[in-house]
Design an enzyme around this catalytic site. Structure first.
Site, PDB file in Angstrom:
ATOM      1  N   SER A 236       0.910  -1.337  -0.060  1.00  0.00           N
ATOM      2  CA  SER A 236       0.065   0.083  -0.005  1.00  0.00           C
ATOM      3  C   SER A 236       0.976   1.101   0.013  1.00  0.00           C
ATOM      4  O   SER A 236       1.783   1.464   1.062  1.00  0.00           O
ATOM      5  CB  SER A 236      -0.897   0.143   1.197  1.00  0.00           C
ATOM      6  OG  SER A 236      -1.730   1.123   1.104  1.00  0.00           O
ATOM      7  N   ASP A 238       1.136   4.619   0.291  1.00  0.00           N
ATOM      8  CA  ASP A 238       0.477   5.775   0.953  1.00  0.00           C
ATOM      9  C   ASP A 238       1.202   6.936   0.988  1.00  0.00           C
ATOM     10  O   ASP A 238       1.353   7.536   2.022  1.00  0.00           O
ATOM     11  CB  ASP A 238      -0.361   5.378   2.140  1.00  0.00           C
ATOM     12  CG  ASP A 238      -1.377   4.226   1.920  1.00  0.00           C
ATOM     13  OD1 ASP A 238      -1.912   4.025   0.834  1.00  0.00           O
ATOM     14  OD2 ASP A 238      -1.799   3.682   2.812  1.00  0.00           O
ATOM     15  N   LYS A 260      -1.057  -0.800  -4.236  1.00  0.00           N
ATOM     16  CA  LYS A 260      -2.277  -0.283  -4.052  1.00  0.00           C
ATOM     17  C   LYS A 260      -2.099   1.095  -3.636  1.00  0.00           C
ATOM     18  O   LYS A 260      -1.020   1.730  -3.155  1.00  0.00           O
ATOM     19  CB  LYS A 260      -2.886  -0.744  -2.764  1.00  0.00           C
ATOM     20  CG  LYS A 260      -4.209  -0.394  -2.436  1.00  0.00           C
ATOM     21  CD  LYS A 260      -4.673  -1.209  -1.350  1.00  0.00           C
ATOM     22  CE  LYS A 260      -4.280  -0.396   0.008  1.00  0.00           C
ATOM     23  NZ  LYS A 260      -4.573   0.866   0.408  1.00  0.00           N
ATOM     24  N   HIS A 262      -3.390   5.475  -3.227  1.00  0.00           N
ATOM     25  CA  HIS A 262      -4.727   6.472  -3.206  1.00  0.00           C
ATOM     26  C   HIS A 262      -4.326   7.599  -3.795  1.00  0.00           C
ATOM     27  O   HIS A 262      -3.705   8.642  -3.185  1.00  0.00           O
ATOM     28  CB  HIS A 262      -4.589   6.818  -1.598  1.00  0.00           C
ATOM     29  CG  HIS A 262      -5.214   5.866  -0.765  1.00  0.00           C
ATOM     30  ND1 HIS A 262      -6.447   5.405  -0.571  1.00  0.00           N
ATOM     31  CD2 HIS A 262      -4.542   4.687   0.112  1.00  0.00           C
ATOM     32  CE1 HIS A 262      -6.776   4.590   0.219  1.00  0.00           C
ATOM     33  NE2 HIS A 262      -5.582   4.018   0.847  1.00  0.00           N
ATOM     34  N   LYS A 293     -12.165   3.150  -2.729  1.00  0.00           N
ATOM     35  CA  LYS A 293     -13.458   3.099  -1.774  1.00  0.00           C
ATOM     36  C   LYS A 293     -14.544   4.000  -2.222  1.00  0.00           C
ATOM     37  O   LYS A 293     -15.127   4.861  -1.536  1.00  0.00           O
ATOM     38  CB  LYS A 293     -13.118   3.211  -0.269  1.00  0.00           C
ATOM     39  CG  LYS A 293     -11.983   2.409   0.170  1.00  0.00           C
ATOM     40  CD  LYS A 293     -11.745   2.612   1.756  1.00  0.00           C
ATOM     41  CE  LYS A 293     -10.981   1.812   2.376  1.00  0.00           C
ATOM     42  NZ  LYS A 293      -9.461   2.047   1.879  1.00  0.00           N
ATOM     43  N   ASP A 296     -21.123   5.472  -3.267  1.00  0.00           N
ATOM     44  CA  ASP A 296     -22.189   6.372  -3.747  1.00  0.00           C
ATOM     45  C   ASP A 296     -22.998   5.572  -4.575  1.00  0.00           C
ATOM     46  O   ASP A 296     -23.006   4.426  -5.127  1.00  0.00           O
ATOM     47  CB  ASP A 296     -21.551   7.666  -4.533  1.00  0.00           C
ATOM     48  CG  ASP A 296     -22.525   8.611  -4.054  1.00  0.00           C
ATOM     49  OD1 ASP A 296     -23.750   8.673  -4.133  1.00  0.00           O
ATOM     50  OD2 ASP A 296     -21.910   9.864  -3.882  1.00  0.00           O
ATOM     51  N   THR A 300     -23.023   8.300  -9.600  1.00  0.00           N
ATOM     52  CA  THR A 300     -21.963   9.225  -9.135  1.00  0.00           C
ATOM     53  C   THR A 300     -20.746   8.568  -9.195  1.00  0.00           C
ATOM     54  O   THR A 300     -19.701   9.292  -9.380  1.00  0.00           O
ATOM     55  CB  THR A 300     -22.213   9.782  -7.651  1.00  0.00           C
ATOM     56  OG1 THR A 300     -23.620  10.353  -7.595  1.00  0.00           O
ATOM     57  CG2 THR A 300     -21.306  10.825  -7.152  1.00  0.00           C
ATOM     58  N   SER A 345     -10.829  -2.805   9.132  1.00  0.00           N
ATOM     59  CA  SER A 345      -9.820  -3.470   9.923  1.00  0.00           C
ATOM     60  C   SER A 345      -9.818  -2.312  11.390  1.00  0.00           C
ATOM     61  O   SER A 345      -9.043  -2.805  12.312  1.00  0.00           O
ATOM     62  CB  SER A 345      -8.315  -3.247   9.407  1.00  0.00           C
ATOM     63  OG  SER A 345      -7.914  -1.913   8.880  1.00  0.00           O
ATOM     64  N   TYR A 402      -3.681  -4.015  13.740  1.00  0.00           N
ATOM     65  CA  TYR A 402      -2.665  -4.646  12.987  1.00  0.00           C
ATOM     66  C   TYR A 402      -2.542  -6.165  13.415  1.00  0.00           C
ATOM     67  O   TYR A 402      -2.706  -6.722  14.661  1.00  0.00           O
ATOM     68  CB  TYR A 402      -1.237  -4.450  13.113  1.00  0.00           C
ATOM     69  CG  TYR A 402      -0.922  -3.003  12.461  1.00  0.00           C
ATOM     70  CD1 TYR A 402      -1.340  -2.987  11.134  1.00  0.00           C
ATOM     71  CD2 TYR A 402      -0.756  -2.012  13.178  1.00  0.00           C
ATOM     72  CE1 TYR A 402      -1.170  -1.803  10.240  1.00  0.00           C
ATOM     73  CE2 TYR A 402      -0.494  -0.711  12.235  1.00  0.00           C
ATOM     74  CZ  TYR A 402      -0.859  -0.625  10.970  1.00  0.00           C
ATOM     75  OH  TYR A 402      -0.397   0.483  10.430  1.00  0.00           O
ATOM     76  N   ARG A 421       2.376   1.177   5.990  1.00  0.00           N
ATOM     77  CA  ARG A 421       3.559   1.772   6.777  1.00  0.00           C
ATOM     78  C   ARG A 421       4.618   0.656   7.157  1.00  0.00           C
ATOM     79  O   ARG A 421       5.634   1.211   7.256  1.00  0.00           O
ATOM     80  CB  ARG A 421       2.908   2.226   7.958  1.00  0.00           C
ATOM     81  CG  ARG A 421       2.463   3.710   7.450  1.00  0.00           C
ATOM     82  CD  ARG A 421       1.375   4.407   8.727  1.00  0.00           C
ATOM     83  NE  ARG A 421       0.248   3.486   8.800  1.00  0.00           N
ATOM     84  CZ  ARG A 421      -0.767   3.946   9.465  1.00  0.00           C
ATOM     85  NH1 ARG A 421      -0.808   4.878  10.428  1.00  0.00           N
ATOM     86  NH2 ARG A 421      -1.847   3.166   9.389  1.00  0.00           N
TER      87      ARG A 421
HETATM   88  O1  6AU Z   1      -0.519  -0.763   6.641  1.00  0.00           O
HETATM   89  P1  6AU Z   1      -1.071   0.588   6.829  1.00  0.00           P
HETATM   90  O2  6AU Z   1      -2.161   0.697   7.994  1.00  0.00           O
HETATM   91  O3  6AU Z   1      -0.087   1.595   6.623  1.00  0.00           O
HETATM   92  O4  6AU Z   1      -2.105   0.941   5.660  1.00  0.00           O
HETATM   93  C1  6AU Z   1      -3.242  -0.087   5.417  1.00  0.00           C
HETATM   94  C2  6AU Z   1      -3.919   0.389   3.992  1.00  0.00           C
HETATM   95  C3  6AU Z   1      -4.482   1.834   3.804  1.00  0.00           C
HETATM   96  C4  6AU Z   1      -5.917   1.656   4.239  1.00  0.00           C
HETATM   97  O5  6AU Z   1      -6.611   2.645   3.502  1.00  0.00           O
HETATM   98  C5  6AU Z   1      -6.317   0.218   3.549  1.00  0.00           C
HETATM   99  O6  6AU Z   1      -5.070  -0.410   3.618  1.00  0.00           O
HETATM  100  N1  6AU Z   1      -7.446  -0.263   4.216  1.00  0.00           N
HETATM  101  C6  6AU Z   1      -8.363  -0.848   3.756  1.00  0.00           C
HETATM  102  C7  6AU Z   1      -8.450  -0.922   2.319  1.00  0.00           C
HETATM  103  C8  6AU Z   1      -7.451  -1.661   1.525  1.00  0.00           C
HETATM  104  O7  6AU Z   1      -9.473  -0.999   1.672  1.00  0.00           O
HETATM  105  C9  6AU Z   1      -9.419  -0.963   4.443  1.00  0.00           C
HETATM  106  C10 6AU Z   1      -9.488  -1.633   5.914  1.00  0.00           C
HETATM  107  O8  6AU Z   1     -10.420  -1.743   6.457  1.00  0.00           O
HETATM  108  N2  6AU Z   1      -8.422  -0.907   6.548  1.00  0.00           N
HETATM  109  C11 6AU Z   1      -7.357  -0.556   5.884  1.00  0.00           C
HETATM  110  O9  6AU Z   1      -6.287  -0.179   6.480  1.00  0.00           O
HETATM  111  O10 6AU Z   1      -4.391   2.190   2.651  1.00  0.00           O
END
Ligand code: 6AU
Length: 449
Positions: A236, A238, A260, A262, A293, A296, A300, A345, A402, A421
């Site tokens: 991810s 981010d 993944k 954003h 995510k 809507d 939209t 999560s 986590y 992260r």
């Molecule tokens: O490992 P992290 O916590 O730094 O990042 C987790 C990534 C973030 C969240 O937007 C995403 O996973 N996420 C999602 C997703 C993928 O849809 C759903 C969720 O329930 N929890 C979550 O953390 O980019």
């Protein structure tokens, strides 16, 4: 005695015990099935039952009655009417109703509440109910139960200091039905054997990736890449600038099946960035996964998907979408690989069991949905994506929770773990990605046994 037997025979005619082959919720094959709900269809039997239950607790001090929903609710009501002791109602929903009271009715701190339950098995759900009643300031000392399945529930409650009064044990009920020729000798022997040697619940085997029933071409491609690279890792990314994103993609690309994104957090987003990411994705063989995510109405979502600055539909291989707007709203994503968000999560998420069941239903019926984001086992017809994975942390102070790669692969049968992260904030992203890839794949292989 005769009265109890009469009651049981009449209740049997109503269909409260059935003999045959039944698959229980636990997966165990049982030669009988008990369901006391039909009793509500006979006011006379319900009255008799309630009187019998009240007799069992004649000497117990209680000031309130509570029937555990739903089967024991009419029993508790009838007992309340017969005895003049007030009824309270416990809500069944136990998540997502933070501001509402869990117990309805007029009561005050310290009152003693008699619990009424239809069937006791392991005792676990009764203990949870007791906990909720006690949290309202009420006292529980006695519980009446119509049928004890003799699977340790009574002992569990006794060990915690509760007194359980039962009308029938399953062995008694079976003996009575046999004595009155509702059950022949062979069936009696079969049932007794089952009761004396209760089988362990079957272990749910994990389906290997190559055998999963995935028809969506993007899902198939993801599996192909996973098997080739021996990776179930999605990074991810981010990060908030194009330069950081490109650097990360290059560093972790060899170890992942998808990157993944954003895109709406990138301060200098451009289609040059997308072109560059596509090039790296081609070279290093991974898919581009936009975590938009959507949530809507279809129209939209279609505009958000195709238009605006990001034009997601023109470059992403896969996207995330909530399914809150229903199945039809997902059609607008056409043939892209859709990953449905069914469970989140984070701590305190509103995605409770009821929501998850309905969301999975939508996900399974929508042809372009190839998988779901969740923190639990789901159907083998969907790929399971699990975020909230980190080797060195258990929370982030902002609600994220986590798990380790081992836990999600073994306990949830996660197909693809999502790590943010844990990788991009580490001192060496490439090394970390490699570590997550190795640990994740190892846990996946071990979970196949
Ligand atoms: O490992 P992290 O916590 O730094 O990042 C987790 C990534 C973030 C969240 O937007 C995403 O996973 N996420 C999602 C997703 C993928 O849809 C759903 C969720 O329930 N929890 C979550 O953390 O980019």
């Amino acid at each position: 005695m005769q009265q109890r037997e009469d009651f049981l025979l009449k209740a049997y005619e109503l269909g409260i015990i059935k003999f045959g082959n039944f698959t229980l919720k636990s997966g165990i094959e049982s030669p009988f099935y008990v369901d006391l709900r039909p009793l509500s269809s006979s006011p006379q039997l319900l009255k008799t039952l309630s009187n019998n239950l009240l007799e069992l607790v004649e000497n117990s001090p209680f000031e309130l009655i509570c029937g555990v929903p739903y089967a024991a609710l009419p029993m508790g009501t009838t007992m309340s009417l017969a005895s003049g002791i007030p009824l309270i109602i416990k809500r069944k929903e136990n998540k997502g109703y933070g501001t509402k009271r869990m117990v309805e009715g007029v009561y005050h701190d310290g009152q003693n509440c008699l619990l009424v339950e239809d069937v006791i098995t392991s005792g676990q759900s009764l203990l949870e109910t007791i906990d909720e009643i006690e949290r309202e300031g009420l006292k529980v000392t006695d519980i009446v139960v119509v049928l004890d399945r003799e699977q340790g529930g009574i002992q569990k409650l006794k060990a915690k200091g509760y007194t359980v009064h039962t009308l029938f044990t399953i062995n008694e009920a079976i003996d009575i039905l046999h004595r009155y020729h509702r059950l022949d000798d062979a069936d009696l022997a079969r049932i007794k054997n089952f009761l004396n040697n209760p089988p362990a619940p079957p272990e749910i085997k994990r389906v290997p990736l190559e055998q999963k029933n995935i028809n969506h071409p993007v899902g198939k491609r993801l599996i192909e890449i996973a098997l080739k690279k021996k990776s179930n890792l999605i990074a991810s990314a981010d990060v908030i600038s194009s330069a950081e994103l490109i650097r990360l993609a290059e560093e972790v690309g060899d170890y992942i099946v998808a990157l993944k994104l954003h895109t709406d957090i990138i301060k200098d987003f451009s289609f040059d960035l997308i072109d560059k990411l596509k090039q790296i994705a081609r070279e290093k063989e991974f898919l581009l996964f936009e975590d938009r995510k959507f949530a809507d109405i279809g129209n939209t979502q279609e505009l958000q998907f195709k238009e605006g600055i990001y034009k997601i539909g023109s470059w992403a291989d896969m996207i995330t979408s909530h399914v809150i707007a229903g199945e039809e709203s997902l059609k607008v994503f056409e043939n892209l690989g859709v990953v449905a968000i069914v469970e989140m999560s984070s701590k305190g998420t509103l995605t409770d069991d009821y929501y998850i069941t309905k969301a999975l239903n939508v996900a399974e019926n929508a042809p372009n949905v190839m998988g779901a984001v969740a923190q639990r086992k789901i159907s083998d017809d969907l790929l399971l994506f699990t975020p909230g994975v980190n080797i060195s942390s258990s929370a982030d102070g902002k609600g994220q929770q986590y798990n380790t790669p081992e836990r999600v692969c073994k306990n949830y049968h996660t197909d693809f773990m999502i790590v943010g992260r844990g990788i991009y904030q580490s001192a060496n992203a490439a090394e970390s990605a490699k570590e997550y890839q190795t640990k994740g794949w190892q846990a996946y292989l071990e979970s196949l046994n």
